[in-house]
Design a protein around this motif. Structure first.
Motif, PDB file in Angstrom:
ATOM      1  N   UNK A 108       4.515  48.957   3.092  1.00  0.00           N
ATOM      2  CA  UNK A 108       4.997  50.147   2.377  1.00  0.00           C
ATOM      3  C   UNK A 108       6.255  50.698   3.036  1.00  0.00           C
ATOM      4  N   UNK A 109       6.231  50.745   4.370  1.00  0.00           N
ATOM      5  CA  UNK A 109       7.403  51.254   5.087  1.00  0.00           C
ATOM      6  C   UNK A 109       8.603  50.346   4.844  1.00  0.00           C
ATOM      7  N   UNK A 110       8.364  49.023   4.860  1.00  0.00           N
ATOM      8  CA  UNK A 110       9.454  48.083   4.630  1.00  0.00           C
ATOM      9  C   UNK A 110      10.054  48.202   3.236  1.00  0.00           C
ATOM     10  N   UNK A 111       9.193  48.515   2.237  1.00  0.00           N
ATOM     11  CA  UNK A 111       9.673  48.597   0.862  1.00  0.00           C
ATOM     12  C   UNK A 111      10.255  49.962   0.513  1.00  0.00           C
ATOM     13  N   UNK A 112       9.670  51.025   1.079  1.00  0.00           N
ATOM     14  CA  UNK A 112      10.064  52.374   0.677  1.00  0.00           C
ATOM     15  C   UNK A 112      10.681  53.203   1.799  1.00  0.00           C
ATOM     16  N   UNK A 113      10.438  52.792   3.047  1.00  0.00           N
ATOM     17  CA  UNK A 113      10.914  53.606   4.166  1.00  0.00           C
ATOM     18  C   UNK A 113      10.077  54.852   4.405  1.00  0.00           C
ATOM     19  N   UNK A 114       8.903  54.944   3.746  1.00  0.00           N
ATOM     20  CA  UNK A 114       8.038  56.128   3.893  1.00  0.00           C
ATOM     21  C   UNK A 114       7.121  55.939   5.103  1.00  0.00           C
ATOM     22  N   UNK A 115       7.485  56.506   6.253  1.00  0.00           N
ATOM     23  CA  UNK A 115       6.757  56.299   7.505  1.00  0.00           C
ATOM     24  C   UNK A 115       5.386  56.966   7.531  1.00  0.00           C
TER      25      UNK A 115
END
Length: 298
Positions: free
Chosen positions: A171-178
Motif C-alpha cells: 500500500x505504501x509503495x502504491x499510494x505513499x500512505x504510511x
C-alpha cells in the motif's frame, strides 16, 4: 499404559518439530534485523523483536515438552505433565503483553508515521511470511496440546505480522500512505490478544482442575449409574492432568448382591467411562449401601 505410551510418542514428535521451528524462526529474526537495518524500516526491526520474543517462548515450549516426557517419581507421582500447562500459561500471558505493546506502538505510529523503504521491506516481509507459513505447517501436523497450541499461536502471530507488514509495504509503495503500517499492526495485535486470552483461560482451567471441555460431569455420573448393580455415585471428580489426559475419581455404591463381583464391577465402570468419555485414568471406591461416608460428600 497405552494412553501414556501414546502421549510420550506425541511429545517426542512435538519436540522434534519445535526444534525445526526454533531454528527456522531464529533465521527469520536475523534476516529481518538485517533487512530492517539495510532498508531503514523500523517496522521490520519491530517485527524481528516480536519474533525474538516468540523464539524464546518456543524454547520454553520445548523445555516443557522435554520435562513432561520424564518418568514419574515417588515425589512427583504424575510426573512433570503440568509443566506443559504452566508454559502454556506463560506463553499466553506473554502474548497478551506483546499484543498490548503492539497496539500501543500502532497508535503512536498512526499519529507519527515513519518513512519506509518499500521494495526492501516488501522483499524481507515476503521471505518472513513464507518461512512462518512453513513453520506453521510443521506444527499443524502435531498433536494439539495446549503447549503446542500456544507455540502455533506465536507462529500464527508472526505470520499475520509478516503479512501485515507485506500488505502495508504494498500500500505504501502504491499510494505513499504510511499510516497503512500502524493500522495493519493494530489489527494483528487484536487477533493475537483474542487467541491469547482463550489460551490463558484454558490453562487456568487445567490448573484449577476444572472439568475438561467436552465432558459434562452429570453425564458421566448418569453413565456410571446405569451400569448394572450401581445404586449411587457421589464424590465424582473429572479433571485434566494435562491436555488430552483426563482423570476421574469417585465413590460408587453397589447392590449387596454384586459385592462379591467387585473386580468385574470396576472393569465395567472403567470401560464405560473409557468408551463414552475417553477417560483412562480412573480411581474408584466401591462401597456397600450401608457404608457411612466420613467427611463432606461432594
Amino acid at each position: 499404559m497405552n494412553g501414556e505410551a501414546g502421549t510420550r510418542t506425541a511429545r517426542n514428535t512435538q519436540a522434534k518439530q519445535l526444534v525445526r521451528v526454533i531454528a527456522l524462526s531464529s533465521t527469520i529474526v536475523v534476516v529481518e534485523i538485517a533487512g530492517g537495518l539495510m532498508s531503514g524500516s523500523l517496522a521490520l526491526i519491530s517485527d524481528a523483536g516480536h519474533m525474538l520474543t516468540d523464539v524464546l517462548a518456543l524454547v520454553l515450549s520445548l523445555m516443557a515438552v522435554r520435562f513432561a516426557s520424564l518418568p514419574a517419581t515417588p515425589e512427583k507421582s504424575y510426573g512433570y505433565h503440568r509443566l506443559e500447562i504452566l508454559t502454556a500459561l506463560v506463553n499466553g500471558t506473554l502474548l497478551v503483553i506483546v499484543s498490548a505493546f503492539l497496539m500501543y506502538k500502532s497508535v503512536r505510529r498512526y499519529f507519527d508515521p515513519v518513512e519506509i523503504h518499500g521494495p526492501m521491506m516488501t522483499g524481507v516481509a515476503l521471505v518472513g511470511l513464507v518461512a512462518n507459513l512453513f513453520a506453521l505447517a510443521i506444527l499443524s501436523r502435531s498433536h494439539q496440546s495446549l503447549n503446542i497450541r500456544g507455540a502455533r499461536m506465536h507462529i500464527l502471530g508472526d505470520s499475520l505480522s509478516s503479512g501485515g507488514v507485506l500488505l502495508a509495504a504494498v500500500i505504501i509503495g502504491l499510494t505513499g500512505w504510511n499510516r497503512a503500517d500502524p493500522i495493519a499492526a493494530g489489527g494483528i495485535a487484536l487477533v493475537i490478544a483474542v487467541g491469547a486470552v482463550g489460551l490463558v483461560r484454558e490453562a487456568v482451567d487445567v490448573l484449577l482442575e476444572a472439568t475438561p471441555a467436552g465432558i459434562v460431569l452429570e453425564e458421566v455420573s448418569r453413565a456410571i449409574a446405569r451400569v448394572p448393580g450401581v445404586i449411587e455415585v457421589h464424590d465424582l471428580h473429572v479433571w485434566s492432568i494435562t491436555t488430552g489426559l483426563p482423570a476421574l475419581s469417585g465413590h460408587v455404591k453397589v447392590d449387596d448382591s454384586r459385592r462379591a463381583d467387585t473386580d468385574q464391577m470396576l472393569n465395567r465402570i472403567k470401560q464405560t467411562v473409557r468408551d463414552r468419555f475417553g477417560i483412562v485414568h480412573t480411581t474408584l471406591q466401591i462401597e456397600s449401601p450401608a457404608y457411612q461416608e466420613m467427611g463432606e460428600i461432594h
